[in-house]
Design a protein around this motif. Structure first.
Motif: not given
Ligand code: FES
Ligand SMILES: Cc1cc2nc3c(=O)[nH]c(=O)nc-3n(C[C@H](O)[C@H](O)[C@H](O)COP(=O)(O)OP(=O)(O)OC[C@H]3O[C@@H](n4cnc5c(N)ncnc54)[C@H](O)[C@@H]3O)c2cc1C
Ligand code: FES
Lengths: 258, 145
Positions: B41-42, B46-47, B49, B61
């Motif tokens: 998701c950046s 979403c976790g 990264c 992120c």
């Molecule tokens: S890319 Fe989704 S939480 Fe960092």
């Protein structure tokens, strides 16, 4: 993100001097609000000023008869503090309703309040606890009751160049509850939140996400209904929010009375 | 203007020059080639990264790279020791807790400190097997707990 300059002041005075320079600057604490806004291009910034290398802004301690929370204290540190857990389990309960463990390990208490989202979860319980914000600026220090700190969505009583340096909480123990109403169980913003705390015989009530700012209201369903002014948005209609205020306030008052 | 950044990544001292607006995720993935750090998701939701920063799972992120100065970072690439997978990695493989594998590195790193990762999404929705793998690892490596 678009390019920006980056500074790491070591003292408040250095930070103040950097903030006084021309251009748009933003303070960085945990970055969980700031980076999202920069990525979405909701904000543009020339300089990011990281507060993390300034000593004395992090941690929870009792001094005199108050408890002081440094604004750079992360949410998981706040919930893990014995001082907090013993006096105000409501704060621990609130933190566990916020974000994910990864986000709680990064987000700071000060960032949550300074971001001034109407849905900032720490605000309702801290309003019930009569927290005061200590604010530092090049022209001196001042204290602002949290009740006067929020001016509107994203707007606080901080003047340009001012930094929140301490969150002060009166020592009285409180028994309370925080009810966060959202569509998902984890990682969601409240569309209504209610904090209720009894300090001795004094019952206090605060609401989140149903007005331009988090608000403290007199502890009754009628008062809560009178003061709330929710909006329609993608997450819920105003009408539904009002109904949920009615239900959740009744529930919170009953829980604290029992 | 570029900044110097020194940190430890998977046990090795790393020094590089970075632009300050880059995230830790971008530096790990693009500059250091650690492709196990996934960008979903950046925006922290979403976790994928997730990396360990000084032992704690964080979302890379939302961490500015210069903020990692002096930190010790562990990515999924750093979990195996002497060519042997970490027990959590073994458990994920043994229990079939990996479908497309996109969420797996973040899931495994978050599972190092959490019972069931609350901040990690699996688009393949293989949550049951993921929970089984984590319970299995807990059972075999920490039988007393
Ligand atoms: S890319 Fe989704 S939480 Fe960092
Ligand atoms: C995935 C995800 C889930 C989230 N879930 C929740 C949730 O459940 N509940 C909730 O309330 N929030 C949630 N948030 C929002 C956010 O995490 C919190 O508001 C957090 O506490 C912000 O703190 P920070 O330190 O990261 O702030 P930052 O992003 O560092 O700063 C936020 C703002 O406050 C200013 N600021 C920070 N510190 C100071 C200071 N000391 N003095 C003056 N100004 C300062 C900054 O300049 C910036 O404008 C979530 C965010 C994400 C990404
Ligand atoms: S295995 Fe595909 S996202 Fe989890």
């Amino acid at each position: 993100m678009r390019a920006f300059a980056y500074e790491e002041p070591r003292t408040l005075a250095e930070a103040g001097a950097l903030m006084a320079r021309p251009g748009r600057n933003q303070l960085l604490a945990g970055g969980t609000d700031l980076l999202v806004r920069l990525k979405r291009r909701e904000w543009t910034v020339d300089t990011v000023i990281n507060l993390k290398r300034i000593a004395g802004l992090r941690g929870v301690e009792a001094r005199g008869d108050h408890v002081f929370v440094g604004p750079l204290t992360t949410l998981d540190e706040l919930a893990a503090s014995e001082l907090v857990a013993k006096r105000w389990p409501i704060l621990v309960e609130t933190v566990h309703e916020m974000g994910s463990p990864q986000v709680r390990a990064m987000s700071t208490a000060g960032g949550n309040l300074c971001n001034a989202s109407p849905a900032a979860d720490l605000a309702p319980p801290l309003l019930c606890l009569d927290a005061t914000m200590k604010v530092w600026g090049l022209r001196g220090e001042r204290h602002v009751p949290l009740r006067e700190f929020f001016l509107g969505p994203g707007k606080t009583a901080l003047e340009p160049g001012e930094i929140l340096t301490e969150i002060r909480i009166p020592p009285a123990l409180a028994k309370g509850c925080f009810i966060k109403f959202c569509t998902r169980r984890a990682m969601d913003l409240a569309f209504v939140s209610v904090a209720c705390a009894a300090v001795g015989k004094d019952v206090r009530l605060a609401l989140g996400a149903v007005a331009p700012t988090p608000i403290r209201v007199l502890p009754s369903v009628e008062e809560a209904m009178k003061r709330c002014a929710p909006i329609d948005d993608v997450r819920a209609s105003a009408e539904y929010r009002r109904e949920m205020v009615r239900v959740l306030v009744r529930r919170a008052l009953a829980r604290v009375a029992s | 203007m570029k900044l110097r950044l020194s940190m430890r990544v998977n046990g090795n001292a790393v020094e590089l020059e970075i632009e300050p607006h880059r995230t830790l995720l971008e530096v790990l993935r693009n500059d250091l080639g650690l492709a196990g750090v996934r960008e979903g998701c950046s925006t922290g939701d979403c976790g994928a990264c997730t990396v360990l920063v000084n032992g704690k799972p964080l979302v890379s992120c939302l961490m500015l790279a210069p903020d990692a100065e002096g930190a010790s970072i562990v990515t999924i690439e750093g979990l195996a020791k002497d060519g042997k997978l970490d027990p959590m990695q073994e458990a994920f493989v043994a229990k079939g807790a990996i479908q497309c594998g996109f969420c797996t590195p973040g899931m495994i790193l978050a599972a190092k400190t959490e019972d069931i990762p609350e901040g990690n999404l699996c688009r393949c929705t293989g949550y049951t097997k993921i929970q089984e793998a984590i319970r299995e690892e807990r059972r075999t490596t920490r039988p007393q707990a």
